[in-house]
Each structure stands twice: as C-alpha cells, then as structure tokens.
Write a protein that holds these residues in place. Structure first.
Motif, PDB file in Angstrom:
ATOM      1  N   LEU A 106      96.595  53.202  31.005  1.00  0.00           N
ATOM      2  CA  LEU A 106      95.608  53.349  32.071  1.00  0.00           C
ATOM      3  C   LEU A 106      96.290  53.469  33.427  1.00  0.00           C
ATOM      4  N   ALA A 107      97.360  52.700  33.619  1.00  0.00           N
ATOM      5  CA  ALA A 107      98.072  52.757  34.895  1.00  0.00           C
ATOM      6  C   ALA A 107      98.699  54.139  35.082  1.00  0.00           C
ATOM      7  N   LEU A 108      99.309  54.661  34.001  1.00  0.00           N
ATOM      8  CA  LEU A 108      99.902  55.995  34.081  1.00  0.00           C
ATOM      9  C   LEU A 108      98.850  57.050  34.380  1.00  0.00           C
ATOM     10  N   LEU A 109      97.744  56.974  33.618  1.00  0.00           N
ATOM     11  CA  LEU A 109      96.669  57.953  33.814  1.00  0.00           C
ATOM     12  C   LEU A 109      96.140  57.883  35.240  1.00  0.00           C
ATOM     13  N   TYR A 144      88.277  54.617  39.370  1.00  0.00           N
ATOM     14  CA  TYR A 144      88.773  54.069  38.110  1.00  0.00           C
ATOM     15  C   TYR A 144      89.433  52.714  38.330  1.00  0.00           C
ATOM     16  N   ARG A 145      90.233  52.684  39.387  1.00  0.00           N
ATOM     17  CA  ARG A 145      90.920  51.437  39.680  1.00  0.00           C
ATOM     18  C   ARG A 145      89.914  50.298  39.820  1.00  0.00           C
ATOM     19  N   THR A 146      88.865  50.554  40.551  1.00  0.00           N
ATOM     20  CA  THR A 146      87.857  49.516  40.769  1.00  0.00           C
ATOM     21  C   THR A 146      87.189  49.122  39.460  1.00  0.00           C
ATOM     22  N   VAL A 147      86.830  50.133  38.678  1.00  0.00           N
ATOM     23  CA  VAL A 147      86.155  49.853  37.402  1.00  0.00           C
ATOM     24  C   VAL A 147      87.050  49.014  36.489  1.00  0.00           C
ATOM     25  N   PHE A 148      88.337  49.417  36.385  1.00  0.00           N
ATOM     26  CA  PHE A 148      89.215  48.716  35.458  1.00  0.00           C
ATOM     27  C   PHE A 148      89.505  47.296  35.897  1.00  0.00           C
ATOM     28  N   LEU A 149      89.327  47.018  37.174  1.00  0.00           N
ATOM     29  CA  LEU A 149      89.615  45.657  37.631  1.00  0.00           C
ATOM     30  C   LEU A 149      88.422  44.729  37.435  1.00  0.00           C
ATOM     31  N   LEU A 150      87.269  45.298  37.164  1.00  0.00           N
ATOM     32  CA  LEU A 150      86.053  44.469  37.082  1.00  0.00           C
ATOM     33  C   LEU A 150      86.132  43.300  36.089  1.00  0.00           C
ATOM     34  N   PRO A 151      86.597  43.523  34.848  1.00  0.00           N
ATOM     35  CA  PRO A 151      86.509  42.418  33.884  1.00  0.00           C
ATOM     36  C   PRO A 151      87.199  41.127  34.314  1.00  0.00           C
ATOM     37  N   ILE A 152      88.301  41.215  35.098  1.00  0.00           N
ATOM     38  CA  ILE A 152      88.941  39.940  35.461  1.00  0.00           C
ATOM     39  C   ILE A 152      88.120  39.164  36.480  1.00  0.00           C
ATOM     40  N   LEU A 153      87.065  39.787  36.997  1.00  0.00           N
ATOM     41  CA  LEU A 153      86.226  39.056  37.951  1.00  0.00           C
ATOM     42  C   LEU A 153      85.231  38.141  37.243  1.00  0.00           C
ATOM     43  N   THR A 191      94.321  67.936  33.427  1.00  0.00           N
ATOM     44  CA  THR A 191      93.611  67.058  34.355  1.00  0.00           C
ATOM     45  C   THR A 191      92.264  66.657  33.782  1.00  0.00           C
ATOM     46  N   LEU A 192      91.563  67.634  33.201  1.00  0.00           N
ATOM     47  CA  LEU A 192      90.267  67.325  32.597  1.00  0.00           C
ATOM     48  C   LEU A 192      90.439  66.330  31.455  1.00  0.00           C
ATOM     49  N   PHE A 193      91.504  66.560  30.665  1.00  0.00           N
ATOM     50  CA  PHE A 193      91.775  65.680  29.543  1.00  0.00           C
ATOM     51  C   PHE A 193      91.975  64.240  30.022  1.00  0.00           C
ATOM     52  N   ARG A 194      92.753  64.109  31.093  1.00  0.00           N
ATOM     53  CA  ARG A 194      93.000  62.777  31.644  1.00  0.00           C
ATOM     54  C   ARG A 194      91.709  62.133  32.114  1.00  0.00           C
ATOM     55  N   HIS A 195      90.925  62.910  32.827  1.00  0.00           N
ATOM     56  CA  HIS A 195      89.653  62.350  33.297  1.00  0.00           C
ATOM     57  C   HIS A 195      88.773  61.950  32.125  1.00  0.00           C
ATOM     58  N   GLY A 196      88.810  62.782  31.058  1.00  0.00           N
ATOM     59  CA  GLY A 196      88.027  62.452  29.869  1.00  0.00           C
ATOM     60  C   GLY A 196      88.408  61.097  29.323  1.00  0.00           C
ATOM     61  N   LEU A 197      89.714  60.869  29.169  1.00  0.00           N
ATOM     62  CA  LEU A 197      90.192  59.586  28.664  1.00  0.00           C
ATOM     63  C   LEU A 197      89.763  58.453  29.585  1.00  0.00           C
ATOM     64  N   LEU A 198      89.928  58.681  30.877  1.00  0.00           N
ATOM     65  CA  LEU A 198      89.601  57.626  31.838  1.00  0.00           C
ATOM     66  C   LEU A 198      88.115  57.312  31.829  1.00  0.00           C
ATOM     67  N   VAL A 199      87.292  58.356  31.659  1.00  0.00           N
ATOM     68  CA  VAL A 199      85.850  58.118  31.647  1.00  0.00           C
ATOM     69  C   VAL A 199      85.456  57.288  30.424  1.00  0.00           C
ATOM     70  N   ILE A 200      86.077  57.607  29.276  1.00  0.00           N
ATOM     71  CA  ILE A 200      85.783  56.810  28.078  1.00  0.00           C
ATOM     72  C   ILE A 200      86.177  55.357  28.308  1.00  0.00           C
ATOM     73  N   ALA A 201      87.391  55.170  28.846  1.00  0.00           N
ATOM     74  CA  ALA A 201      87.851  53.804  29.116  1.00  0.00           C
ATOM     75  C   ALA A 201      86.903  53.106  30.082  1.00  0.00           C
ATOM     76  N   ALA A 202      86.489  53.839  31.126  1.00  0.00           N
ATOM     77  CA  ALA A 202      85.596  53.236  32.123  1.00  0.00           C
ATOM     78  C   ALA A 202      84.264  52.855  31.484  1.00  0.00           C
ATOM     79  N   LEU A 246      83.748  52.022  28.359  1.00  0.00           N
ATOM     80  CA  LEU A 246      83.943  50.822  27.540  1.00  0.00           C
ATOM     81  C   LEU A 246      83.985  49.564  28.404  1.00  0.00           C
ATOM     82  N   VAL A 247      84.637  49.702  29.561  1.00  0.00           N
ATOM     83  CA  VAL A 247      84.721  48.551  30.458  1.00  0.00           C
ATOM     84  C   VAL A 247      83.355  48.233  31.045  1.00  0.00           C
ATOM     85  N   LEU A 248      82.626  49.279  31.393  1.00  0.00           N
ATOM     86  CA  LEU A 248      81.370  49.054  32.123  1.00  0.00           C
ATOM     87  C   LEU A 248      80.223  48.603  31.229  1.00  0.00           C
ATOM     88  N   PHE A 249      80.293  48.982  29.938  1.00  0.00           N
ATOM     89  CA  PHE A 249      79.133  48.717  29.086  1.00  0.00           C
ATOM     90  C   PHE A 249      78.656  47.263  29.122  1.00  0.00           C
TER      91      PHE A 249
END
Lengths: 445, 316, 279
Positions: free
Chosen positions: B114-117, B128-137, C12-23, C25-28
């Motif tokens: 995630l950091a690399l991406l 993204y940075r903000t979203v990924f930091l949310l869970p530790i809050l 770039t789109l691929f990266r954003h795709g991965l990041l959106v999926i990760a986001a 999962l985090v946000l759900f």
C-alpha cells in the motif's frame, strides 16, 4: 415517531435536573456516598430508585458504573487500598464470598446494631450471612453482611405465541422441553432451543448447572455441609450433561459451543429461537426497539429430570459496605440500603422494570399484569434456586469447568474424558487450597 | 534501529571527550545532559521499574487476604515451576506465536504494498492515505464489538454475503477451525495501517538521486524495487516488524470481546491468560511469574531477531 | 516516486484499481458502524439493509441520564492532549540527550533496551500496581494520574521514533550552532525541533490516538469523574447483551476528533516528510 418525544424528555431532564437538586439540597442528613455497580439490563431500574432516594431524603448518591468485565477488579482494588473510594459494593454471586472471606466488608450490625433485614427479602441460600470464625455461609452463627440487590436466576424463556399455535404445554421436565424444541425446530430460520456453550468467566458452567443439578449431579457434593467430594464425573452429572448435548444436537443451534449469552438473547429477540434458558431478559424482549417478539415470550422455571426439582443456579447481586471507610460514610451507605429494602422502594424498583428482591413485591398482584408476567416464574424458580459456590476458590474452579464443558460441547473431547479430566484438575485446586476433596472412580464407557 | 544507534553513540563518545577541551563547557554540558534525560528517567523509574520490581517480588510469593489485611508467604520459584504444567499457558504461547507472526507478516506485506502504491500515484494520495490510516483511530473495544457482529453466525454480514453466493454459513468465531484465523483477519484490518504509516514515512525519505541514477541506467521498476528500495528500507522494515510483533504479542482487547479465548483454547493468547490468572482468578503471584516469563521469552526473541537483521545489514 | 510521471495510463489505472479495492475493504466496517449508529437494535440484528434511520442512539448517548458521554469526551480530550504534549517533550529531550550529548554507551543501551522491555509488558499487569501507588499518593481518579500513566505507556514508542529522527539531524549543524555560542536550549529550539518536526507529528499523532483508545488502564485508574470515551463505550457491553447501536453511536462520535486531527495533520505529515526527503 417517538424520537421527538425523547428529545423533549431529554431537554426537560437537562433543564429541570439542576432545579431538582437545588430544591432538595437542604434536607440532606447523611454524607454523600458512591456506589460501584456494573452496567446491566437492570441498571436503569436501580438508577430510578437511587433518583427517588435522593429526591426524598436529599442525600447524595453517585454511581460509578462500570462495564460488567471491570467491576470485580475495581472492587478488589478499592477494598485493598487504604481507604475505599466506594461506600457500597454491588457484588455478584460469583465473587461475594471473596469479599466476605477477605474480611473486606463491615458486618451491617457493626454499623448499626438495630439494623435488620426486611423479613420479606430473599436471602438467596443464606448468602447474606457469613461466619468469619468458620469461614462459612451460616444463617445461624453468621453475621449479616449484605443486602440483596437483584435476584437473577436462569429462567426458561419460550415463545408463548408459537406454543399456543402448536398446542404445546409449558415444559416440566427436560424431555418435555426436548419435545417442544423439536416441534419448533426448523433451522436455519428457527432453532428449537439456543443454549449458551461459550467459555467465559462463569458462562457455560452457569448454564450447564441446572441440567446436572437436576439429575443429582454437580461440581462438589455438598459445600454447605462441608462435603467437598468431587462429583463432576459422577454418573448423575454425566446424565445431565448428556441431556444438555441431546437438546443441542436434536433441536439446538448448530454452533452451541460458540454461543455467548448475548448470542442467545439475540436469537430470541430476532425470533430465531423457540426456547432459551437465560437470566431474566424481559426488559429486552418487550422493547420494540430491541426485539421482534414483543409480548410473545413466556417465562417458566428451568425444567428438571423426572423425580427431581428445578435447579436454577443463583446469579444474584448483593450490596455490601466496605470496612475501610469512615463511620459516617458507612452509616450513610447503610441508610441507603435500609431504604432500598423497603416495600415502597422495591415496588418502585419493579415498576421501573428491574426484578425486585422482595418476596412480597414479587408475589404481589403486580404479577398478574401482562407486563410483569415474568414475576411468577421468577418467584417459583427462586424457591429451589441454589448457590453454586460456598467457597472462595470459585474463580480457579470455574477456569477449569468453563474450558472443560466448552470442550465437551464443541466435541473436542468425549463426555467421559472431559468430566474425568475436570475432576482431576479440580482435585488439584481443592487439595492445594486445603480441602478434603475425594475423587470418584473414573467414568468408563 | 536500537542496535545501530548504539553503534553511533559508541563511535561518537571518544571524539566528544577530546573536543571538550576546557572544564567549564564540560560541566555546563553535563548539567544539560542530565537535565534533558532526567524526566524520562524519572518516569521510567517511578512508573515502570518500581511496578516491575513489584511484579518480580510478587512472583515469589503467595498472597492471602484475611481481616482486610494481606499476608505474603514466600514460596521461592514454585510459581515458575508450575508454569511448565499449565496447559493453558502453553496453548496461549503457541497461539500467540502463530497469531503474531502470521498477522504481522501479512500486515508488513500489505502495508508495504500500500505504501508503494500510494507513493507511486500522483492524484488522490491524500485520500488513500487518509482512508488507510482510519482503522488505527478506532478503539480496540469497538473493533471487537463491530467485528463480532459482522462475524455473527446468524446475523453477520459475512454469512449473509456467503449465503448470497451459495456458500454454507460458518461460525467464524465459535468454531475452532476458523476462530484464530478470524482474529488474525481483524488484527490485519486493524494494524496494517500502522505498518503502512511507518513504511510510507521511510519510503518518502529515501534519497531521490539514487532512483534518478538507476533510471538513467535503464533499471526496470522491479529491479529498482528489489535492488534499491528494499535494501535501503531494510532498517525501517526491521524496526516496523519488531515493533508490530511486540504489539501483536500483547493482543488483548480484540480477543477479549471477540472470543474470550475460546472455543476451547483455540484463541487463548498470552496477555489474556495472564489477565485471567492474575486478575480473574486473583492469583497475582502466579500471574506475575507468568508475566515475567513472558517478558523473558519476548526479550530473547527480540535479541535473536535484531541479531539476525544486524548480520544481514552488515553483510549487504 | 518520480517514476510515476512516466508511468503509462494503464498501469496508473491498475494501481488506482488496487487502491480502491483496499480502500473499500478498509471503509466497509466504518460504513457498517455509521449505519449501525442510525439503526434500532432489532433492525441491526435482523440485518435490514433498508431501514428507517433514528437519532435515538445519539440522543441516548448524549442526553440520557445514564450516560456521561459528554464528560467522558472532554476527559479524553484533556488526557490525550496533555499526555501527548508531555510525552513529546520528554521524549525529544531524552532523544537529544542520548543521541547528541555523549552519554556512555551503557546509558543509551539501558534506556532504549528498557523501553523495549517495558513496551512488551501487557499494560494490564501494571495497572494493578499503578492503582495502589496512585491511591496511596492520592493520584487515582485524577487527570494527573491518568496523564502520567498514558505518558509512560507511550514513552517507549516516542523515544524510539524521536531517537531515529534526532540521530538523523546532521551533527555539523549542531556543531556549527555550538561554535556560534548557542547553549543547549537554543540548539534544541532552533536546530533540533525544526528538523524533527515530521517525527514530532508522527509520534504525536500516534501517542494521541493510543491515549484516546486506551481502555484497560483508564478503567482501573478512573472513576466516573475522570473516565474516558473507551470506558464509556465499554459500558455498552453489558452483563448479558451488547447494546450495539448505542455503542456504534458513541463510537462514531468518539472517532470524530481523531479523524479531524488526521485530516488536518495529514497535510502536515506530508509536508514534513517531503521536506525531510529533500535534505
């Protein structure tokens, strides 16, 4: 929507609360006290009664409300310090003996020689008395140590609407319950019965006890009489355990070993359970915000084996006064407890939705009203309710039985192995604590 | 980090003494030197050493209470001896090892990815940075409660989704097959952001000129990741890994609410067993012995890990 | 990285795709928490997707006479802020002292080593000892006691992080300042602090959050007057049930200042980190 009503109520409370304090503050005749208590479904009722006490007497009572898990630790720390910050400890059946035996509580008659327990109050297997010379609960030689606060025992909660629909009778024996549960069982939309099998501090053991006791089994033979023979691997205990497993297997939840008390209540509240055995949760099931089965739950004492009596375990709460506080605070604390046991206060307590500890109130006409239909079941259950532990080593024994029963229910061990193993571990703990605790021969297939 | 900084100090101190030629500035330096360290020392002494000594003393005693007074009985190493026979403690050590190594490894990989991406994109980094930091809050206690509900056999969203695609519902927390894995999933959700934060911080301080040079040399992205980024970040990776490992070893809040150590002993973890023995069963002597044994165990682990990383660091 | 500028659109789109999926999962779970806060318990338990939102949970949390939430919230603010400031001061001073002031190596060894060891201790085992100490000197159930406890809990982490940042400050800058006649306070203020600002931000945010979320120690050391938000939230895990919806409402409220802080300090961290990268 009742939301605006709630807002209004809240606003009124916010604005009138200070007025209420001002109008009564001059009447105060006792020093302020603090009660340590845990958050629970009956807490709201207790708080109402405390509010009324403050209004009527002008005395100040603050409540230190804790999550259930932290209450014992806070009480321990408080009584072991130089001066306790708390004036009344609300103690559970699982740990009050520790407080008695450690000498942390002041006998109530040391504070006021004239104080007496209201004759209508339950004493819950004499658990309000303690004889420090023999370290035993004893109504005859013991001193009065506490005032009962709440009468929790396990109660059978059943779906009265479905019982009526299918023409089922309220069960007397476990076999009756099994038949009823099977009649209602239609997984996954409806389980005939949901039992708590999860491991906790006093969870699965508490729910297994009514089964094994009502078959003549148990953990220790007769603690009250000083007979500590370990009977957890007796044929009687095994019979009770097998009944529990039979219900779970034939009409129960597919994952009984994973069910906590909260899961069990949720299953009932959402209409997925035909029967549950749990401490009284009428306040949850009759609240439309929390339940889909309002007015559809009936109450009865736990069933029993043929020829035995219903054997619910006491999970009650007691109020005690610590020794390590000044005399004026002890007096103020006793004044509150004295008021709490009065019939008026008990009536108000019941009307606020909490089960009272006064037999007179529990058996009063209130019980005929549909809203208080649980009262009859509770008062009947209390007549044969038993105290699980008379000895202070309960926590160590529970650590063994919570794991052991859970492993049997989850199928990790067989009934015989599980019970034999628990017996051996209990023997170690009991012997190390200085009891004579003979073992029975191992159970064999 | 801890080891490399001591190297630094060792090499710095002799020159320092030589440089401070006159006595006057040396005294003044010494005054400031002591004063700046004093608050940390005081806090450590009063609130960590003292209670730890207390724990060590406790671990050699049995404590009984009567008449509101405690009596201490010296029992020597009895508590330590009985640890060996404590099957719950053994189970908890094993579970904790599995839990922390699996959870932290996954967190490191995910956090690094995630950091690399995040550092490689131009737009939306902040989001993204903000979203990924949310869970530790989120307090552990809430995480426990919410995931308990999501994992619930009858009402949980996981089983609802599984049902929608025709998979049999599972009792994620109540079935010993899945319970530890479920706890690990929660921990990964909770703590990947922590790895992400520390790794991203280190990633963004990497010298840019090295990359520019490698770009000129025609290195592929994977090559520069493998030969430049990872070696440069090795110290940060090691620190983050050890740091997380320690935190994971202490896991408590989540397990407490999610499973209570069950079913059976499948999710019994060390700090939970310590809590159970120490507080619930009120055996402070035995509980202290368990605590101290655990520290010794982790200390050993840390020494091994840092020795290994140091050797790697010096050979490369 | 600079490489991103030359990246083709597809990757770039691929990266954003991965990041959106990760986001996602985090946000759900967060969406879940927020939705739960507006549901009734029964509609949450029956898993209704469409529901009539209610504010009753928030009203109960904020105004009910059984709830101390507003006080708990301000307690949390006071304790988390004060302990964060304190831990940053103590850790920065100590880091400077250890890294730049020629302590014998055993001092550095033992300070950092002890930090590691202390950090391993499950806080729950120290809570009992702290309670009896604080009770004896009258610091139980006080802000001071809780602030000191949280400062101590976060000190190892802050010391580690500040140690790394202070170590990376070029020694020539310190030497140059010394030659200019600057004393320790001036070096700290004008050389060290400006250069370790990213570290202060990172360590500060983590300390604040850990203090804000800490449960076991506050539960032991506080009473009603000083209890913090996690204890308030813990109370919804009752004897027999978990009042999920009120717990969710309390949680949503509890996350607000931390989220706010993250949104503001986020920019600061980014700026701090990029300045650091140029050096």
């Amino acid at each position: 929507m009742n939301f605006s009503a709630k807002i209004r109520g809240a606003l009124i409370a916010v604005f009138t609360l200070p007025l209420a304090f001002m109008s009564v503050s001059h009447a105060q005749d006792q020093v302020p006290i603090t009660i340590v208590i845990n958050q629970s479904p009956w807490f709201a009722g207790f708080q109402t009664v405390v509010g009324q006490y403050q209004e009527k007497t002008g005395n100040t009572v603050s409540l230190d409300v804790n999550p259930f898990a932290g209450s014992l630790e806070k009480q321990r720390s408080a009584v072991r310090s130089k001066e306790s910050p708390y004036d009344i400890l609300i103690m559970n059946a699982g740990f009050f003996i520790e407080m008695y035996k450690g000498g942390f509580l002041s006998p109530l008659n040391d504070i006021d020689p004239k104080f007496a327990l209201d004759k209508d109050l339950y004493t819950f297997d004499d658990s309000v008395y303690w004889d420090p010379s023999t370290n035993k609960i004893d109504a005859k030689t013991g001193k009065l140590m506490s005032v009962p606060i709440n009468p929790f025992i396990p109660i059978l909660h059943y779906r009265s609407d479905l019982y009526a629909e299918k023409g089922l009778k309220v069960p007397e024996t476990w076999d009756d319950l099994l038949a009823n549960a099977k009649a209602l069982n239609n997984p996954p939309s409806m389980y005939g019965i949901v039992q708590r099998g999860a491991r906790g501090t006093f969870d699965v053991t508490y729910d297994v006890l009514p089964y094994i006791w009502s078959y003549g089994g148990g953990l220790l033979k007769d603690q009250k009489a000083g007979d500590y023979t370990i009977i957890v691997n007796s044929p009687e205990t095994k019979a009770g355990m097998e009944m529990y497993l039979k219900l779970a297997k034939e009409a129960g939840h597919p994952s009984t070993a994973g069910q906590t008390q909260a899961n069990v209540l949720q299953n009932m509240a959402t209409g997925k359970a035909g029967n549950i055995i749990a401490v009284l949760a009428a306040s949850i099931f009759d609240d439309p915000n929390q339940s889909a089965v309002v007015d559809k739950v009936g109450f009865a004492p736990p069933p029993h084996a043929p020829g035995f009596q219903s054997s619910p375990g006491l999970g009650h709460w007691l109020g005690g006064i610590p020794k390590n506080i000044p005399g004026d605070r002890q007096k103020a604390a006793l004044a509150f407890l004295n008021w709490f046991q009065s019939k008026d206060a008990q009536m108000a307590y019941a009307e606020a939705g909490s089960p009272p500890v006064s037999r007179a109130v529990l058996e009063s006409d209130l019980g005929n009203q549909p809203k208080y239909r649980w009262m009859k079941a509770l008062s009947k259950g209390l007549t044969t309710a038993r105290l699980p532990f008379f000895i202070p080593e309960s926590a160590q024994i529970l650590a063994i039985t919570e794991l052991g029963f859970n492993q049997i229910i989850s199928g990790q061990t067989t009934v015989n192995d599980g019970l034999n193993n628990m017996a051996k571990e209990m023997e170690k703990v009991m012997t190390a604590a200085g009891y004579k605790a003979p073992l029975l021969p191992d159970l064999k297939d | 980090m801890y080891l490399s900084s001591t190297e630094n100090a060792r090499s710095a101190s002799p020159e320092g003494l030589v440089e401070n030629g006159s006595l006057q500035p040396l005294n003044r330096d010494r005054f400031w030197r002591n004063l700046t360290l004093a608050p940390a020392i005081l806090l450590f002494l009063a609130l960590t050493i003292l209670p730890m000594v207390n724990l060590a003393v406790l671990s050699l005693h049995d404590i009984d209470w009567a008449q509101g007074l405690s009596s201490w009985t010296y029992v020597g190493l009895k508590h330590y001896a009985s640890l060996a026979a404590d099957s719950l403690f053994k189970a908890s050590i094993l579970n904790t090892l599995v839990f922390s190594t699996v959870a932290v490894s996954v967190q490191m990989v995910l956090g690094f990815a995630l950091a690399l991406l995040t550092s490689s994109i131009v737009h939306g980094r902040l989001f993204y940075r903000t979203v990924f930091l949310l869970p530790i809050l989120v307090p552990g206690i809430i995480i426990g409660a919410i995931w308990k509900l999501m994992f619930s056999f009858d009402f949980g969203v996981l089983n609802q989704m599984a049902g929608a695609i025709g998979i049999m519902p599972r009792d994620w927390l109540g079935d010993a097959t899945y319970s530890l894995a479920s706890i690990i999933v929660v921990d990964i959700w909770h703590w990947t952001p922590f790895c992400f934060l520390l790794l991203l911080a280190s990633l963004e301080t990497l010298p840019q000129d090295v990359y520019e040079a490698s770009d000129i040399d025609g290195a592929t992205r994977w090559q520069s990741l493998w030969y430049i980024t990872i070696p440069l970040m090795l110290p940060a990776i090691a620190v983050t890994f050890v740091f997380r490992l320690i935190l994971a070893f202490k896991v408590f809040d989540e397990v407490y609410l999610l499973t209570g150590g069950g079913p059976g002993t499948s999710t019994e973890v060390v700090s939970f067993t310590i809590f159970r023995r120490f507080f619930t069963e009120d055996r402070p002597g035995y509980g202290s012995a368990m605590s101290i044994t655990t520290f010794a165990f982790i200390a050993l682990m840390i020494i091994v890990v840092s020795a290994v990383t140091r050797r790697k660091g010096s050979t490369s | 990285m600079s490489a991103a500028y030359s990246a083709p659109l597809r990757s770039t789109l691929f990266r954003h795709g991965l990041l959106v999926i990760a986001a996602a999962l985090v946000l759900f779970p967060f969406l879940w928490i927020v939705a739960a806060a507006f549901k009734t318990q029964i509609s949450l338990l029956t898993g209704q997707l469409l529901f009539q939102p209610t504010l009753a949970n928030f009203v109960n949390v904020l105004f009910s006479s059984t709830s101390d939430y507003v006080r708990n919230f301000s307690n949390s603010l006071v304790i988390a802020s004060a302990s964060t400031v304190l831990v940053l001061v103590v850790a920065t001073l100590a880091a400077y002292s250890l890294q730049c002031m020629q302590w014998p190596s055993w001092v550095l060894h033992s300070m950092l080593g002890w930090s590691v060891i202390f950090h391993m201790v499950p806080p729950i085992t120290l809570a009992g000892a702290w309670y009896s100490m604080f009770r004896t000197i009258g610091l139980d159930n006080t802000y001071t006691g809780l602030i000191l406890a949280h400062t101590t809990l976060n000190l190892p982490m802050a010391l580690w992080m500040m140690g790394v940042f202070v170590r990376d400050v070029p020694k020539e800058l310190i030497e140059a300042a010394k030659i200019d006649g600057a004393g320790t306070p001036r070096i700290l203020r004008h050389v060290i602090v400006p250069l370790v600002r990213p570290g202060l931000a990172a360590a500060g945010i983590l300390s604040f959050i850990f203090s804000w979320n800490e449960f076991a120690v506050v539960l032991t050391l506080s009473q009603r007057q000083t209890a913090t938000v996690p204890v308030a939230i813990g109370k919804y895990a009752q004897e027999n049930t978990i009042a999920y919806t009120e717990m969710a409402a309390a949680s949503v409220l509890s996350m607000m200042p931390a989220v706010l802080l993250l949104l503001i300090a986020q920019r600061f961290i980014v700026r701090g980190l990029t300045t650091g990268a140029v050096k």
